[in-house]
Design an enzyme around this catalytic site. Structure first.
Site, PDB file in Angstrom:
ATOM      1  CB  SER A  78       3.277   7.571  -0.010  1.00 12.40           C
ATOM      2  OG  SER A  78       2.998   6.186   0.127  1.00 12.40           O
ATOM      3  CG  HIS A  83      14.082  -2.846  -0.997  1.00 19.86           C
ATOM      4  ND1 HIS A  83      13.992  -2.864   0.383  1.00 19.86           N
ATOM      5  CD2 HIS A  83      12.921  -2.332  -1.443  1.00 19.86           C
ATOM      6  CE1 HIS A  83      12.800  -2.396   0.746  1.00 19.86           C
ATOM      7  NE2 HIS A  83      12.140  -2.053  -0.346  1.00 19.86           N
ATOM      8  CB  CYS A  98      -0.661  11.049  -1.958  1.00 17.75           C
ATOM      9  SG  CYS A  98      -0.840   9.258  -1.945  1.00 17.75           S
TER      10      CYS A  98
END
Length: 130
Positions: A78, A83, A98
């Site tokens: 994934s 940020h 996952c």
């Protein structure tokens, strides 16, 4: 779409999705402006999470009174993202994986320890199909 690597001869019991994410407060703005340092964090975090790195991209945003950096590591399982908002000493961290073999909590904790926030909050979500 995230794929779970399969061991030959194993049967899938559905997607095992683990999502660890949070907010970091009181981070040194100079660290949050260091694009190459942030890139190195997500690369090492992928290794720590026991996931397979596909590609790392980063973007620097400068304009008006706002600035920041976004770093995204695409992993086979994934993604890992950071940020930043240096003017607020604020960052968000997102580790979604996952597969039973992945360890997103370890990757999240690694990033938090490297960024040294004054405080942080961490959330967990089960993103499994079963």
């Amino acid at each position: 779409m995230s794929l779970t690597p399969q061991v030959e001869g194993s049967r899938s019991k559905g997607v095992v999705g683990k999502h660890v994410y949070g907010n970091l407060y009181g981070v040194d703005p100079n660290i949050l402006r260091n694009e190459w340092f942030l890139r190195s964090l997500v690369i090492k975090a992928a290794e720590i999470a026991n996931v397979h790195l596909v590609e790392v991209k980063s973007w620097r945003f400068i304009g008006g009174d706002k600035e920041g950096i976004s770093v995204l590591a695409l992993v086979l399982e994934s993604h890992i993202a950071i940020h930043t908002w240096p003017e607020y000493g604020f960052a968000t961290v997102d580790v979604y994986t996952c597969g039973d073999h992945s360890m997103p909590e370890k990757a999240f904790n690694y990033i938090v320890n490297a960024l040294r926030p004054a405080r942080y909050v961490m959330f967990n979500a089960d993103r499994s199909s079963d």
